[in-house]
Write an enzyme that holds these catalytic residues in place. Sequence first.
Site, PDB file in Angstrom:
ATOM      1  N   HIS A   8       9.743  -2.437  12.697  1.00 33.36           N
ATOM      2  CA  HIS A   8       8.185  -2.222  12.760  1.00 33.36           C
ATOM      3  C   HIS A   8       7.452  -3.498  12.155  1.00 33.36           C
ATOM      4  CE1 HIS A   8       8.810  -0.533   8.698  1.00 33.36           C
ATOM      5  NE2 HIS A   8       7.681  -1.297   8.238  1.00 33.36           N
ATOM      6  N   HIS A  88       3.408  -7.672   7.389  1.00 33.73           N
ATOM      7  CA  HIS A  88       4.865  -7.734   7.113  1.00 33.73           C
ATOM      8  C   HIS A  88       5.596  -7.241   8.375  1.00 33.73           C
ATOM      9  CE1 HIS A  88       4.514  -3.323   6.188  1.00 33.73           C
ATOM     10  NE2 HIS A  88       5.666  -3.142   6.644  1.00 33.73           N
ATOM     11  N   GLU A 137      10.389  -7.034   5.019  1.00 37.43           N
ATOM     12  CA  GLU A 137      10.992  -5.613   4.723  1.00 37.43           C
ATOM     13  C   GLU A 137      12.275  -5.208   5.243  1.00 37.43           C
ATOM     14  OE1 GLU A 137       8.396  -2.201   5.628  1.00 37.43           O
ATOM     15  OE2 GLU A 137       9.970  -0.684   5.184  1.00 37.43           O
TER      16      GLU A 137
HETATM   17  C1  LIG Z   1       4.826   2.379   4.470  1.00 42.27           C
HETATM   18  C2  LIG Z   1       5.656   2.359   3.565  1.00 42.27           C
HETATM   19  C3  LIG Z   1       6.562   0.841   3.744  1.00 42.27           C
HETATM   20  C4  LIG Z   1       7.420   1.111   4.804  1.00 42.27           C
HETATM   21  O1  LIG Z   1       8.364   2.111   4.604  1.00 42.27           O
HETATM   22  O2  LIG Z   1       7.578   0.718   5.723  1.00 42.27           O
HETATM   23  C5  LIG Z   1       5.657  -0.258   3.469  1.00 42.27           C
HETATM   24  O3  LIG Z   1       5.788  -1.086   4.506  1.00 42.27           O
HETATM   25  S1  LIG Z   1       4.768  -0.395   2.204  1.00 42.27           S
HETATM   26  C6  LIG Z   1       3.910  -2.003   2.437  1.00 42.27           C
HETATM   27  C7  LIG Z   1       3.207  -2.345   1.408  1.00 42.27           C
HETATM   28  N1  LIG Z   1       3.975  -2.796   0.345  1.00 42.27           N
HETATM   29  C8  LIG Z   1       4.241  -4.243  -0.026  1.00 42.27           C
HETATM   30  O4  LIG Z   1       3.808  -4.875   0.716  1.00 42.27           O
HETATM   31  C9  LIG Z   1       5.097  -4.143  -1.182  1.00 42.27           C
HETATM   32  C10 LIG Z   1       5.534  -5.707  -1.418  1.00 42.27           C
HETATM   33  N2  LIG Z   1       4.492  -6.501  -1.538  1.00 42.27           N
HETATM   34  C11 LIG Z   1       4.374  -6.946  -2.812  1.00 42.27           C
HETATM   35  O5  LIG Z   1       5.058  -6.885  -3.653  1.00 42.27           O
HETATM   36  C12 LIG Z   1       3.245  -7.853  -2.904  1.00 42.27           C
HETATM   37  O6  LIG Z   1       2.165  -7.776  -1.751  1.00 42.27           O
HETATM   38  C13 LIG Z   1       3.624  -9.394  -2.761  1.00 42.27           C
HETATM   39  C14 LIG Z   1       4.126  -9.877  -1.595  1.00 42.27           C
HETATM   40  C15 LIG Z   1       4.596  -9.825  -3.798  1.00 42.27           C
HETATM   41  C16 LIG Z   1       2.236 -10.289  -2.992  1.00 42.27           C
HETATM   42  O7  LIG Z   1       1.610  -9.614  -3.923  1.00 42.27           O
HETATM   43  P1  LIG Z   1       0.625 -10.664  -4.972  1.00 42.27           P
HETATM   44  O8  LIG Z   1       1.599 -11.631  -5.556  1.00 42.27           O
HETATM   45  O9  LIG Z   1       0.089  -9.826  -5.867  1.00 42.27           O
HETATM   46  O10 LIG Z   1      -0.372 -11.324  -4.132  1.00 42.27           O
HETATM   47  P2  LIG Z   1      -0.839 -12.577  -3.937  1.00 42.27           P
HETATM   48  O11 LIG Z   1      -2.128 -12.601  -3.154  1.00 42.27           O
HETATM   49  O12 LIG Z   1      -1.113 -13.154  -5.307  1.00 42.27           O
HETATM   50  O13 LIG Z   1      -0.070 -13.632  -3.141  1.00 42.27           O
HETATM   51  C17 LIG Z   1       1.081 -14.432  -3.613  1.00 42.27           C
HETATM   52  C18 LIG Z   1       1.336 -15.168  -2.572  1.00 42.27           C
HETATM   53  O14 LIG Z   1       1.951 -14.668  -1.330  1.00 42.27           O
HETATM   54  C19 LIG Z   1       1.297 -14.707  -0.105  1.00 42.27           C
HETATM   55  N3  LIG Z   1       1.336 -13.372   0.417  1.00 42.27           N
HETATM   56  C20 LIG Z   1       0.761 -12.369  -0.179  1.00 42.27           C
HETATM   57  N4  LIG Z   1       0.940 -11.231   0.945  1.00 42.27           N
HETATM   58  C21 LIG Z   1       1.304 -11.690   1.911  1.00 42.27           C
HETATM   59  C22 LIG Z   1       1.857 -11.358   3.206  1.00 42.27           C
HETATM   60  N5  LIG Z   1       1.622  -9.941   3.576  1.00 42.27           N
HETATM   61  N6  LIG Z   1       2.307 -12.209   4.019  1.00 42.27           N
HETATM   62  C23 LIG Z   1       2.422 -13.380   3.902  1.00 42.27           C
HETATM   63  N7  LIG Z   1       2.160 -13.982   2.652  1.00 42.27           N
HETATM   64  C24 LIG Z   1       1.627 -13.149   1.573  1.00 42.27           C
HETATM   65  C25 LIG Z   1       0.014 -15.200  -0.647  1.00 42.27           C
HETATM   66  O15 LIG Z   1      -0.717 -15.915   0.312  1.00 42.27           O
HETATM   67  C26 LIG Z   1       0.440 -16.038  -1.945  1.00 42.27           C
HETATM   68  O16 LIG Z   1       0.767 -17.175  -1.298  1.00 42.27           O
HETATM   69  P3  LIG Z   1       0.593 -18.581  -2.098  1.00 42.27           P
HETATM   70  O17 LIG Z   1      -0.941 -18.736  -2.404  1.00 42.27           O
HETATM   71  O18 LIG Z   1       1.048 -19.900  -1.263  1.00 42.27           O
HETATM   72  O19 LIG Z   1       1.389 -18.396  -3.433  1.00 42.27           O
HETATM   73 CO   LIG Z   2       6.865  -1.381   6.420  1.00 43.58          CO
END
Ligand SMILES: CC[C@@H](C(=O)O)C(=O)SCCNC(=O)CCNC(=O)[C@H](O)C(C)(C)COP(=O)(O)OP(=O)(O)OC[C@H]1O[C@@H](n2cnc3c(N)ncnc32)[C@H](O)[C@@H]1OP(=O)(O)O
Ligand SMILES: [Co+2]
Length: 148
Positions: A8, A88, A137
């Site tokens: 997905h 994602h 994922e």
């Molecule tokens: C429906 C259930 C399940 C399934 O079975 O399919 C799911 O899919 S649940 C979906 C939601 N769950 C998750 O996303 C869990 C994993 N994610 C995380 O742990 C966090 O979202 C993260 C990826 C660690 C980011 O969180 P955080 O560090 O708090 O966010 P920041 O805003 O500080 O971002 C840090 C850094 O990462 C970039 N970023 C954030 N999100 C994304 C994204 N979705 N895609 C690409 N890049 C992303 C953000 O731009 C920052 O980059 P830099 O500024 O360059 O450091």
């Molecule tokens: Co998912």
Amino acid sequence: MKLGRLNHIGVATPSIADSIVFYRDVMGATKIHQPFDLPEQGVKVCFVDTPGADGALNGTQIELIEPLPGNASIASFLEKNPSGGQHHVCYEVPDIHVAKAEFEALGKRVLGEPRIGAHGTLIFFVHPRDMGGVLTEIMETPKPGEGH
Ligand SMILES: CC[C@@H](C(=O)O)C(=O)SCCNC(=O)CCNC(=O)[C@H](O)C(C)(C)COP(=O)(O)OP(=O)(O)OC[C@H]1O[C@@H](n2cnc3c(N)ncnc32)[C@H](O)[C@@H]1OP(=O)(O)O
Ligand SMILES: [Co+2]
């Protein structure tokens, strides 16, 4: 690590109800599943089926995700992308623990321990900064008769 089936594409949205209207009326989706809450992951989820190679509805799904109250990371994503956006991608693997060990051996940051995802099988996420900017994922392929 062998690239598995694209299960997905996760799309974050501020309103699953509005996104359902979009996928139905603009994209012509014919199978949109009933939304449900997944409090363990902090999201409301809705699957939209896409056709597979034979035209049957067995292809990659769009996974609409809307944050439940208290979900800081998706709320933060939506602050940066207020109308929502691609969040994602999810690939299947035959064995989640083998896949986790392989990513870790390559120095990729696995975010937490494997946990049950929306399809009822184990999942984990790999940090987007280690994956060419794509939050990735990894999901164990459901066994026949398992998952949804
Ligand atoms: C429906 C259930 C399940 C399934 O079975 O399919 C799911 O899919 S649940 C979906 C939601 N769950 C998750 O996303 C869990 C994993 N994610 C995380 O742990 C966090 O979202 C993260 C990826 C660690 C980011 O969180 P955080 O560090 O708090 O966010 P920041 O805003 O500080 O971002 C840090 C850094 O990462 C970039 N970023 C954030 N999100 C994304 C994204 N979705 N895609 C690409 N890049 C992303 C953000 O731009 C920052 O980059 P830099 O500024 O360059 O450091
Ligand atoms: Co998912």
